[in-house]
Design a protein around this motif. Sequence first.
Motif, short mmCIF file in Angstrom:
data_model
loop_
_atom_site.label_atom_id
_atom_site.label_comp_id
_atom_site.label_asym_id
_atom_site.label_seq_id
_atom_site.Cartn_x
_atom_site.Cartn_y
_atom_site.Cartn_z
N ILE A 141 11.42 61.78 27.76
CA ILE A 141 12.69 62.33 28.22
C ILE A 141 12.96 63.66 27.53
O ILE A 141 13.33 64.65 28.18
N SER A 142 12.77 63.70 26.23
CA SER A 142 13.04 64.92 25.47
C SER A 142 12.15 66.08 25.91
O SER A 142 12.62 67.21 26.05
N ALA A 143 10.87 65.80 26.13
CA ALA A 143 9.96 66.86 26.57
C ALA A 143 10.38 67.39 27.94
O ALA A 143 10.41 68.61 28.16
N PHE A 144 10.71 66.49 28.85
CA PHE A 144 11.13 66.91 30.19
C PHE A 144 12.40 67.76 30.13
O PHE A 144 12.48 68.83 30.75
N ILE A 145 13.37 67.30 29.38
CA ILE A 145 14.64 68.03 29.28
C ILE A 145 14.42 69.38 28.60
O ILE A 145 14.97 70.40 29.02
N GLY A 146 13.62 69.42 27.56
CA GLY A 146 13.36 70.68 26.86
C GLY A 146 12.67 71.71 27.73
O GLY A 146 13.07 72.88 27.76
N ILE A 147 11.66 71.30 28.46
CA ILE A 147 10.95 72.22 29.35
C ILE A 147 11.90 72.70 30.46
O ILE A 147 11.92 73.88 30.82
N SER A 148 12.69 71.78 30.98
CA SER A 148 13.65 72.15 32.03
C SER A 148 14.68 73.14 31.51
O SER A 148 15.01 74.12 32.18
N MET A 184 16.67 55.52 22.49
CA MET A 184 17.04 56.49 21.46
C MET A 184 15.95 56.54 20.39
O MET A 184 15.61 55.53 19.77
N HIS A 185 15.38 57.72 20.23
CA HIS A 185 14.35 57.95 19.22
C HIS A 185 14.64 59.32 18.60
O HIS A 185 14.36 60.35 19.23
N PRO A 186 15.23 59.38 17.41
CA PRO A 186 15.65 60.65 16.83
C PRO A 186 14.60 61.76 16.80
O PRO A 186 14.95 62.92 17.01
N PRO A 187 13.31 61.48 16.57
CA PRO A 187 12.34 62.58 16.61
C PRO A 187 12.25 63.26 17.98
O PRO A 187 11.71 64.36 18.08
N GLY A 188 12.82 62.64 19.01
CA GLY A 188 12.91 63.32 20.30
C GLY A 188 13.68 64.62 20.18
O GLY A 188 13.47 65.54 20.97
N GLY A 189 14.56 64.71 19.20
CA GLY A 189 15.29 65.96 18.96
C GLY A 189 14.34 67.09 18.61
O GLY A 189 14.53 68.23 19.05
N ALA A 190 13.31 66.80 17.85
CA ALA A 190 12.30 67.82 17.52
C ALA A 190 11.46 68.14 18.75
O ALA A 190 11.08 69.30 18.98
N THR A 191 11.18 67.13 19.56
CA THR A 191 10.41 67.36 20.79
C THR A 191 11.16 68.27 21.74
O THR A 191 10.59 69.20 22.31
N VAL A 192 12.45 68.00 21.94
CA VAL A 192 13.24 68.80 22.89
C VAL A 192 13.36 70.25 22.41
O VAL A 192 13.24 71.18 23.21
N VAL A 193 13.57 70.45 21.13
CA VAL A 193 13.67 71.81 20.60
C VAL A 193 12.31 72.51 20.66
O VAL A 193 12.23 73.69 21.00
N THR A 194 11.24 71.80 20.35
CA THR A 194 9.90 72.38 20.43
C THR A 194 9.60 72.86 21.85
O THR A 194 9.01 73.92 22.05
N SER A 205 20.51 73.86 22.47
CA SER A 205 21.74 73.09 22.26
C SER A 205 22.07 72.21 23.46
O SER A 205 22.43 71.03 23.30
N VAL A 206 21.96 72.77 24.64
CA VAL A 206 22.19 71.98 25.86
C VAL A 206 21.15 70.86 25.95
O VAL A 206 21.48 69.70 26.26
N ALA A 207 19.90 71.19 25.69
CA ALA A 207 18.81 70.21 25.80
C ALA A 207 19.01 69.03 24.85
O ALA A 207 18.75 67.88 25.21
N ILE A 208 19.45 69.31 23.62
CA ILE A 208 19.71 68.23 22.66
C ILE A 208 20.74 67.26 23.22
O ILE A 208 20.56 66.04 23.21
N GLY A 209 21.84 67.80 23.71
CA GLY A 209 22.90 66.94 24.25
C GLY A 209 22.46 66.14 25.45
O GLY A 209 22.74 64.93 25.55
N ALA A 233 7.53 63.00 12.44
CA ALA A 233 8.80 62.30 12.28
C ALA A 233 8.73 60.90 12.89
O ALA A 233 9.24 59.93 12.31
N SER A 234 8.08 60.78 14.03
CA SER A 234 7.91 59.45 14.65
C SER A 234 7.07 58.54 13.77
O SER A 234 7.36 57.35 13.64
N ALA A 235 6.01 59.09 13.19
CA ALA A 235 5.16 58.29 12.31
C ALA A 235 5.97 57.75 11.12
O ALA A 235 5.81 56.58 10.74
N MET A 236 6.84 58.59 10.57
CA MET A 236 7.68 58.13 9.46
C MET A 236 8.55 56.95 9.89
O MET A 236 8.73 56.00 9.13
N LEU A 237 9.08 57.01 11.09
CA LEU A 237 9.94 55.92 11.58
C LEU A 237 9.14 54.67 11.91
O LEU A 237 9.46 53.58 11.43
N ILE A 238 8.13 54.80 12.76
CA ILE A 238 7.46 53.59 13.26
C ILE A 238 6.61 52.90 12.20
O ILE A 238 6.40 51.69 12.28
#
Length: 164
Positions: free
Chosen positions: A72-79, A108-118, A92-96, A47-52
Amino acid sequence: MPMKSMSNREVFASIIGAFFATLCASFFSNSILEADNMPMILASTGASAMLIFGIPHSPVSQPWPLVGGHLISAFIGISAYSLIPNPILASSVAIGVAMLLMHSTGCMHPPGGATVVTAVIGGANVHELGYYFIIIPVFFNAIILLSIAMAVATFREKNPFVID
Protein backbone atom coordinates in the motif's frame (compact mmCIF):
# COMPACT_ATOMS: atom_id res chain seq x y z
CA MET A 1 -0.81 -4.39 27.35
CA PRO A 2 2.83 -5.27 28.07
CA MET A 3 5.06 -6.53 25.30
CA LYS A 4 5.58 -10.29 25.45
CA SER A 5 9.13 -10.99 26.56
CA MET A 6 11.34 -13.23 24.48
CA SER A 7 13.41 -16.11 25.80
CA ASN A 8 17.14 -16.26 25.17
CA ARG A 9 16.43 -18.79 22.42
CA GLU A 10 14.02 -16.40 20.70
CA VAL A 11 16.42 -13.46 20.98
CA PHE A 12 19.33 -15.44 19.54
CA ALA A 13 17.25 -16.88 16.70
CA SER A 14 15.79 -13.44 15.97
CA ILE A 15 19.20 -11.76 15.75
CA ILE A 16 20.51 -14.42 13.38
CA GLY A 17 17.27 -14.29 11.37
CA ALA A 18 17.37 -10.50 11.07
CA PHE A 19 20.97 -10.68 9.87
CA PHE A 20 20.24 -13.25 7.17
CA ALA A 21 16.96 -11.62 6.12
CA THR A 22 18.51 -8.19 5.61
CA LEU A 23 21.56 -9.75 3.93
CA CYS A 24 19.35 -11.66 1.49
CA ALA A 25 17.10 -8.67 0.79
CA SER A 26 20.14 -6.41 0.26
CA PHE A 27 21.80 -8.93 -2.03
CA PHE A 28 18.58 -9.39 -4.00
CA SER A 29 17.97 -5.68 -4.43
CA ASN A 30 21.57 -4.96 -5.33
CA SER A 31 21.71 -7.83 -7.84
CA ILE A 32 18.45 -7.01 -9.56
CA LEU A 33 18.47 -3.23 -9.41
CA GLU A 34 22.19 -2.51 -9.27
CA ALA A 35 21.10 0.57 -7.34
CA ASP A 36 23.57 3.29 -6.42
CA ASN A 37 21.22 4.46 -3.68
CA MET A 38 20.93 1.14 -1.81
CA PRO A 39 20.51 2.47 1.75
CA MET A 40 17.53 4.57 0.69
CA ILE A 41 15.83 1.62 -0.99
CA LEU A 42 16.40 -0.70 1.97
CA ALA A 43 15.67 1.66 4.87
CA SER A 44 12.14 0.32 5.33
CA THR A 45 13.38 -3.26 4.99
CA GLY A 46 15.74 -2.71 7.92
CA ALA A 47 12.96 -1.17 9.98
CA SER A 48 10.68 -4.12 9.17
CA ALA A 49 13.40 -6.57 10.17
CA MET A 50 13.71 -4.84 13.54
CA LEU A 51 9.97 -5.25 14.09
CA ILE A 52 9.33 -8.76 12.79
CA PHE A 53 12.42 -10.26 14.40
CA GLY A 54 12.70 -8.00 17.46
CA ILE A 55 9.04 -8.03 18.52
CA PRO A 56 7.60 -10.94 16.51
CA HIS A 57 4.43 -11.18 18.62
CA SER A 58 3.36 -7.60 17.91
CA PRO A 59 0.31 -7.05 15.70
CA VAL A 60 2.42 -4.83 13.38
CA SER A 61 4.89 -7.69 12.91
CA GLN A 62 2.43 -10.19 11.46
CA PRO A 63 2.43 -11.33 7.79
CA TRP A 64 -0.47 -9.22 6.49
CA PRO A 65 0.73 -5.93 8.02
CA LEU A 66 4.28 -6.61 6.79
CA VAL A 67 3.35 -7.31 3.18
CA GLY A 68 0.15 -5.26 2.87
CA GLY A 69 1.58 -2.23 4.64
CA HIS A 70 4.57 -2.06 2.33
CA LEU A 71 2.56 -2.66 -0.85
CA ILE A 72 0.00 0.00 0.00
CA SER A 73 2.75 2.44 0.96
CA ALA A 74 4.72 1.85 -2.23
CA PHE A 75 1.62 2.33 -4.39
CA ILE A 76 0.59 5.51 -2.59
CA GLY A 77 4.14 6.92 -2.67
CA ILE A 78 4.60 6.33 -6.39
CA SER A 79 1.15 7.79 -7.07
CA ALA A 80 1.85 10.87 -4.94
CA TYR A 81 5.17 11.42 -6.72
CA SER A 82 3.37 11.21 -10.07
CA LEU A 83 0.52 13.53 -9.11
CA ILE A 84 2.03 16.14 -6.78
CA PRO A 85 5.05 18.07 -8.09
CA ASN A 86 6.27 19.33 -4.70
CA PRO A 87 8.16 16.48 -2.94
CA ILE A 88 7.50 17.83 0.58
CA LEU A 89 3.78 18.08 -0.07
CA ALA A 90 3.75 14.75 -1.94
CA SER A 91 5.50 12.98 0.97
CA SER A 92 3.18 14.51 3.54
CA VAL A 93 0.03 13.66 1.61
CA ALA A 94 1.34 10.14 0.91
CA ILE A 95 2.03 9.47 4.60
CA GLY A 96 -1.52 10.40 5.55
CA VAL A 97 -3.16 8.44 2.74
CA ALA A 98 -0.98 5.38 3.37
CA MET A 99 -1.82 5.50 7.08
CA LEU A 100 -5.53 5.77 6.31
CA LEU A 101 -5.41 2.81 3.92
CA MET A 102 -3.32 0.68 6.27
CA HIS A 103 -5.79 1.36 9.08
CA SER A 104 -8.80 0.61 6.90
CA THR A 105 -7.32 -2.65 5.58
CA GLY A 106 -5.94 -3.84 8.92
CA CYS A 107 -2.32 -3.85 7.81
CA MET A 108 -0.67 -1.09 9.85
CA HIS A 109 3.09 -1.51 9.54
CA PRO A 110 5.07 1.58 10.64
CA PRO A 111 8.06 0.94 8.31
CA GLY A 112 5.58 1.56 5.50
CA GLY A 113 6.18 5.22 6.34
CA ALA A 114 9.75 4.84 5.11
CA THR A 115 8.53 3.00 2.02
CA VAL A 116 6.04 5.74 1.11
CA VAL A 117 8.61 8.50 1.57
CA THR A 118 11.25 6.54 -0.36
CA ALA A 119 8.83 6.24 -3.27
CA VAL A 120 8.49 10.02 -3.32
CA ILE A 121 12.06 11.20 -2.62
CA GLY A 122 14.08 8.08 -3.48
CA GLY A 123 15.71 9.67 -6.48
CA ALA A 124 16.19 8.57 -10.07
CA ASN A 125 16.72 4.88 -9.28
CA VAL A 126 13.34 4.66 -7.59
CA HIS A 127 11.49 6.97 -9.96
CA GLU A 128 12.71 5.11 -13.05
CA LEU A 129 11.08 1.97 -11.66
CA GLY A 130 7.68 3.68 -11.43
CA TYR A 131 5.05 1.22 -10.26
CA TYR A 132 7.53 -1.65 -10.65
CA PHE A 133 8.97 -0.35 -7.37
CA ILE A 134 5.98 -2.06 -5.72
CA ILE A 135 7.21 -5.46 -6.91
CA ILE A 136 10.97 -5.00 -7.04
CA PRO A 137 12.24 -4.31 -4.41
CA VAL A 138 9.28 -3.75 -2.04
CA PHE A 139 7.22 -6.94 -2.50
CA PHE A 140 10.22 -9.22 -2.92
CA ASN A 141 11.98 -7.77 0.12
CA ALA A 142 8.83 -8.24 2.22
CA ILE A 143 8.52 -11.87 1.05
CA ILE A 144 12.20 -12.52 1.80
CA LEU A 145 11.77 -11.12 5.32
CA LEU A 146 8.54 -13.05 5.86
CA SER A 147 10.01 -16.35 4.64
CA ILE A 148 13.03 -16.10 6.91
CA ALA A 149 10.86 -14.92 9.82
CA MET A 150 8.65 -18.00 9.39
CA ALA A 151 11.72 -20.26 9.40
CA VAL A 152 13.05 -18.50 12.50
CA ALA A 153 9.67 -18.89 14.23
CA THR A 154 9.86 -22.64 13.64
CA PHE A 155 13.44 -22.71 14.93
CA ARG A 156 12.55 -20.66 18.02
CA GLU A 157 9.77 -23.03 18.92
CA LYS A 158 11.28 -26.44 18.15
CA ASN A 159 15.07 -26.48 18.24
CA PRO A 160 16.15 -28.66 21.18
CA PHE A 161 19.83 -27.67 20.82
CA VAL A 162 19.46 -24.06 21.94
CA ILE A 163 19.48 -23.66 25.70
CA ASP A 164 17.55 -20.84 27.36
